[in-house]
Motif scaffolding. Structure first.
Motif, PDB file in Angstrom:
ATOM      1  N   ALA A   1      11.230  -5.193  14.285  1.00 48.99           N
ATOM      2  CA  ALA A   1      10.576  -4.701  13.069  1.00 48.99           C
ATOM      3  C   ALA A   1      10.007  -3.315  13.324  1.00 48.99           C
ATOM      4  CB  ALA A   1       9.462  -5.661  12.637  1.00 48.99           C
ATOM      5  N   LEU A   2       9.980  -2.525  12.266  1.00 51.25           N
ATOM      6  CA  LEU A   2       9.413  -1.175  12.370  1.00 51.25           C
ATOM      7  C   LEU A   2       8.539  -0.928  11.147  1.00 51.25           C
ATOM      8  CD1 LEU A   2       9.388   1.661  13.787  1.00 51.25           C
ATOM      9  CD2 LEU A   2      11.403   2.229  12.394  1.00 51.25           C
ATOM     10  N   VAL A   3       7.355  -0.403  11.367  1.00 57.77           N
ATOM     11  CA  VAL A   3       6.454  -0.036  10.275  1.00 57.77           C
ATOM     12  C   VAL A   3       6.080   1.431  10.465  1.00 57.77           C
ATOM     13  CG1 VAL A   3       4.291  -0.574   9.074  1.00 57.77           C
ATOM     14  CG2 VAL A   3       5.509  -2.386  10.313  1.00 57.77           C
ATOM     15  N   VAL A   4       6.274   2.233   9.434  1.00 55.71           N
ATOM     16  CA  VAL A   4       5.998   3.666   9.536  1.00 55.71           C
ATOM     17  C   VAL A   4       4.967   4.074   8.492  1.00 55.71           C
ATOM     18  CG1 VAL A   4       6.982   5.980   9.228  1.00 55.71           C
ATOM     19  CG2 VAL A   4       8.249   4.240  10.519  1.00 55.71           C
TER      20      VAL A   4
ATOM     21  N   PRO B   1       0.840  -1.203   0.000  1.00 56.52           N
ATOM     22  CA  PRO B   1       0.000   0.000   0.000  1.00 56.52           C
ATOM     23  C   PRO B   1       0.877   1.256   0.000  1.00 56.52           C
ATOM     24  CG  PRO B   1      -0.742  -1.564   1.669  1.00 56.52           C
ATOM     25  CD  PRO B   1       0.593  -2.041   1.179  1.00 56.52           C
ATOM     26  N   LEU B   2       0.439   2.272  -0.689  1.00 58.16           N
ATOM     27  CA  LEU B   2       1.197   3.523  -0.756  1.00 58.16           C
ATOM     28  C   LEU B   2       1.274   4.168   0.623  1.00 58.16           C
ATOM     29  CD1 LEU B   2      -0.432   4.959  -4.021  1.00 58.16           C
ATOM     30  CD2 LEU B   2       1.822   3.834  -3.784  1.00 58.16           C
ATOM     31  N   GLY B   3       2.415   4.813   0.886  1.00 59.09           N
ATOM     32  CA  GLY B   3       2.515   5.589   2.124  1.00 59.09           C
ATOM     33  C   GLY B   3       3.175   4.858   3.276  1.00 59.09           C
ATOM     34  N   PHE B   4       3.710   3.671   3.030  1.00 56.26           N
ATOM     35  CA  PHE B   4       4.323   2.918   4.138  1.00 56.26           C
ATOM     36  C   PHE B   4       5.770   2.556   3.843  1.00 56.26           C
ATOM     37  CE2 PHE B   4      -0.184   2.289   4.757  1.00 56.26           C
ATOM     38  CZ  PHE B   4      -0.317   2.466   6.127  1.00 56.26           C
ATOM     39  N   ARG B   5       6.587   2.594   4.891  1.00 56.12           N
ATOM     40  CA  ARG B   5       7.929   2.043   4.851  1.00 56.12           C
ATOM     41  C   ARG B   5       8.098   1.104   6.041  1.00 56.12           C
ATOM     42  NH1 ARG B   5      11.746   6.799   5.455  1.00 56.12           N
ATOM     43  NH2 ARG B   5       9.957   7.560   6.667  1.00 56.12           N
ATOM     44  N   ALA B   6       9.036   0.187   5.908  1.00 59.42           N
ATOM     45  CA  ALA B   6       9.254  -0.775   6.990  1.00 59.42           C
ATOM     46  C   ALA B   6      10.704  -1.181   7.045  1.00 59.42           C
ATOM     47  CB  ALA B   6       8.367  -1.996   6.788  1.00 59.42           C
ATOM     48  N   ALA B   7      11.046  -1.890   8.126  1.00 63.25           N
ATOM     49  CA  ALA B   7      12.390  -2.448   8.287  1.00 63.25           C
ATOM     50  C   ALA B   7      12.310  -3.640   9.226  1.00 63.25           C
ATOM     51  CB  ALA B   7      13.350  -1.401   8.857  1.00 63.25           C
ATOM     52  N   GLY B   8      13.256  -4.564   9.074  1.00 62.08           N
ATOM     53  CA  GLY B   8      13.369  -5.699   9.987  1.00 62.08           C
ATOM     54  C   GLY B   8      14.829  -6.063  10.110  1.00 62.08           C
ATOM     55  N   LEU B   9      15.319  -6.168  11.350  1.00 63.61           N
ATOM     56  CA  LEU B   9      16.754  -6.414  11.521  1.00 63.61           C
ATOM     57  C   LEU B   9      17.023  -7.166  12.812  1.00 63.61           C
ATOM     58  CD1 LEU B   9      17.388  -4.180  13.853  1.00 63.61           C
ATOM     59  CD2 LEU B   9      17.546  -2.611  11.913  1.00 63.61           C
ATOM     60  N   ALA B  10      18.281  -7.553  12.980  1.00 61.70           N
ATOM     61  CA  ALA B  10      18.724  -8.228  14.196  1.00 61.70           C
ATOM     62  C   ALA B  10      19.320  -7.201  15.139  1.00 61.70           C
ATOM     63  CB  ALA B  10      19.747  -9.304  13.859  1.00 61.70           C
ATOM     64  N   ALA B  11      18.608  -6.913  16.223  1.00 59.11           N
ATOM     65  CA  ALA B  11      19.073  -5.898  17.173  1.00 59.11           C
ATOM     66  C   ALA B  11      19.877  -6.499  18.304  1.00 59.11           C
ATOM     67  CB  ALA B  11      17.872  -5.137  17.738  1.00 59.11           C
ATOM     68  N   GLY B  12      19.894  -7.818  18.384  1.00 51.52           N
ATOM     69  CA  GLY B  12      20.630  -8.457  19.482  1.00 51.52           C
ATOM     70  C   GLY B  12      19.770  -8.781  20.697  1.00 51.52           C
ATOM     71  N   ILE B  13      18.456  -8.754  20.516  1.00 57.96           N
ATOM     72  CA  ILE B  13      17.569  -9.133  21.634  1.00 57.96           C
ATOM     73  C   ILE B  13      17.543 -10.651  21.767  1.00 57.96           C
ATOM     74  CG2 ILE B  13      15.215  -8.933  22.544  1.00 57.96           C
ATOM     75  CD1 ILE B  13      14.931  -6.494  20.553  1.00 57.96           C
ATOM     76  N   LYS B  14      17.436 -11.334  20.635  1.00 57.87           N
ATOM     77  CA  LYS B  14      17.566 -12.785  20.627  1.00 57.87           C
ATOM     78  C   LYS B  14      19.035 -13.164  20.709  1.00 57.87           C
ATOM     79  CE  LYS B  14      13.531 -14.122  17.780  1.00 57.87           C
ATOM     80  NZ  LYS B  14      13.102 -14.279  16.373  1.00 57.87           N
ATOM     81  N   ALA B  15      19.311 -14.172  21.514  1.00 55.42           N
ATOM     82  CA  ALA B  15      20.709 -14.565  21.719  1.00 55.42           C
ATOM     83  C   ALA B  15      21.330 -15.177  20.469  1.00 55.42           C
ATOM     84  CB  ALA B  15      20.790 -15.560  22.876  1.00 55.42           C
TER      85      ALA B  15
END
Lengths: 389, 389
Positions: free
Chosen positions: A27-30, A6-20
């Motif tokens: 994840a972030l959805v804007v 859908p128009l108007g959205f950006r996202a990201a998903g990464l390894a932040a180091g919370i899981k060992a």
């Protein structure tokens, strides 16, 4: 694609180091607008995780700009300190994004009762803002970042004739029962709708999709389903049209949750017909779906209708009026029980397909309802006894 | 000894050929009087087996001379033909014993949905009359003859200070949940009591013993608990005295049912305290006892209090008012959760004993209740998936 289609959205998903183990966990959805419409439904468990308490009040005004989700920890039963952690996460992201903290929703999933590691979480959130993008790769990365015991990421999308798009990601594989399941779901749409319309569409869709998944009768502390609408398509849709699209995406994701349920070898569709009311049908369907003896029989490829009838009989008459001698039961299309007694031979039933259909006719009215569940297997016992989750 | 230890009773247990494998499958208990007092409680499942339908009306007058019990078939969901089979069994035995058919109670246990083999059943009943005796051997044989997936026979007895005796036998290992479990129980006493006193004592005893066993949340179609009183001791007892003895024998047998539950590796005692009412405490205890995630965690020797708290949170506030932040949870004496959050470290809990004690304090009143359940194991899944039962 899914949430950024859908128009108007950006996202990201990464390894932040919370899981060992170094897998993706944030994840972030804007929602870049122009609208910042938001709707949400939450677990009805009285034990509610800190992010549920936060997001419930943050979305009360029908507006949100971003959703941050982490796996690796549920932040449930963590007291005032846990709530402060969630608040701090929202504040931090709001600062980086230049929005109000009240417009940042937070979701967490993982083990109950432990504090989140805030340093990796906050630096990961910052890195996620830098990584925001649209497209297939970020959608997949975001869907992966919310997985816990899930074995595959879950994404879905629907395009309406008007060109309006609804997309979604979901996680959930255990503690999977309404209302709701241990699941996090983010739906996005570029429809031009207000908060009331979005909430109405989401509530209606949830009632017949995510609320009908009952994998193991265990309701979680963190369940959240969020719908964000950007209005970027410039196309207004009414509640009915949006509702149907949201329902379709939700049904797709709900079916994916069942298909990936912990240790399952069968996906079981329990359909109860000819009930006096939808609630009556639902009560009978749920009792059958929750019976350990029905679920182990299906694991053993045994169309044991006696256990199904016995489970139906446990529902109080005040909840579901029916006469036991009117009951009929079909398993995978073979009517093994009619009039409350044996009918066609159980050996006629082919139990080898992964999808098992149990149809029960109560002979008491015209209403019907269904529940999706799974069989009870060695792998379920293994997964839930060998690891703390 | 058990059922023939009280004066005035004879029993038998033999292999009639109902079970294909040649094990004992038919038991008979006869009350020689002088009294023929009888009381009974039955399953509250709406699907009721033919012997339940028969015995319920036969015992309505508070009198019975004999109970015939078979394993190898439940005679449930067998329609009018199945009821005729039960009636014919009672008529046949009544003829041999020289009593009214209305004074012969019938119990059956085994697979649902199949007719009983009447020829071996009736000839076995005749042979059982010939074999009637008192003593340790017949008590053991009768207890064995009602076993299905049980691995050990269950017997109990209590001698009152007055010399009055209460004895009992029981079967039940799966589909084990109130009210009641898939269990058959026959209790005998030589107390001189009328039917109303016997029924009052039995109902009170059942409420806090057999009704508190919830091994797998599955309620059967055949559950029956019968109390026969011969009056042969010549000693009158009041309802309180008899009630306590019946309660003690019932509690002993109920504990044996839990200890022999299908595939279990832990017997789990869930005790909920400081509730607003006994019903509230019971609702929370039952929700915890029925949680697959709690049960698999215990199988894995994991004192996962998050799953316990989450299960408690699934009970509606209208049923059990309490504040989540007042919850405390102890597992085997270690308070792992206090004030709704983590307290002592879970590593302090020793989960190796077979008996696991979960204590939950709701901080909402002074009432309490308990439930006995089992863990959810590979062996439970195996036993209930590999065999039709």
């Amino acid at each position: 694609m899914s949430i950024t289609r859908p128009l108007g959205f950006r996202a990201a998903g990464l390894a932040a180091g919370i899981k060992a183990d170094g897998r993706r966990d944030l994840a972030l959805v804007v929602n870049d607008g122009p609208r910042d419409t938001a709707a949400a439904v939450f677990t009805s468990n009285r034990v509610q995780a800190a992010p549920v308490l936060w997001s419930r009040q943050a979305v009360a005004d029908g507006r949100a700009r971003a959703v941050v989700l982490n796996s690796g920890g549920a932040n449930a039963c963590t007291g005032p300190e846990g709530f402060a952690d969630t608040h701090r996460t929202a504040e931090h992201l709001a600062g980086v994004l230049g929005v109000s903290a009240q417009d940042v929703l937070v979701c967490s999933t993982g083990l109950i009762g432990e504090r989140l590691p805030m340093e990796p979480l906050l630096s990961g959130a910052g890195a996620a803002v830098d990584a925001l993008d649209a497209g297939e790769q970020v959608d997949a990365a975001a869907a992966q970042a919310i997985m816990t015991t899930d074995t595959v990421p879950k994404t879905a999308e629907v395009v309406l004739p008007s060109g309006v798009v609804v997309g979604g990601i979901a996680k959930g594989a255990g503690m999977l029962a309404p209302q709701l399941a241990t699941m996090l779901v983010v739906l996005t749409t570029d429809a031009d709708v207000d908060a009331a319309t979005a909430q109405e569409a989401l509530a209606a869709a949830t009632r017949t999709t995510f609320d009908r998944v009952d994998s193991d009768a265990c309701m979680s502390t963190n369940d959240t389903v969020i719908l964000l609408a950007s209005g970027a398509s410039g196309t207004a849709v009414d509640a009915a049209e949006l509702g149907e699209a949201v329902r379709a995406v939700s049904a797709d994701l709900a079916r994916q949750l069942v298909a990936d349920a912990e240790g399952a070898s069968h996906d079981v569709h329990v359909v109860v017909r000819s009930a006096s009311s939808e609630d009556a049908a639902l009560a009978v369907a749920r009792e059958i779906a929750r019976s350990s003896l029905v679920k182990t029989a299906i694991f053993g490829n045994d169309p044991n209708w006696g256990r199904i009838v016995s489970a139906a009989g446990c529902v109080p008459e005040a909840v579901a009026p029916f006469d036991v001698t009117d009951l009929s039961v079909s398993v995978n299309g073979v009517e093994v029980c009619r009039g409350g007694g044996a009918h066609r031979d159980r050996s006629e039933v082919d139990m080898t397909p992964r999808e098992t259909v149990i149809e029960v006719d109560l002979g008491a009215g015209a209403a019907e309802a269904d529940i999706w569940t799974n069989d009870l297997t060695h792998a379920y016992v293994e997964e839930n006894s060998a690891y703390s989750s």
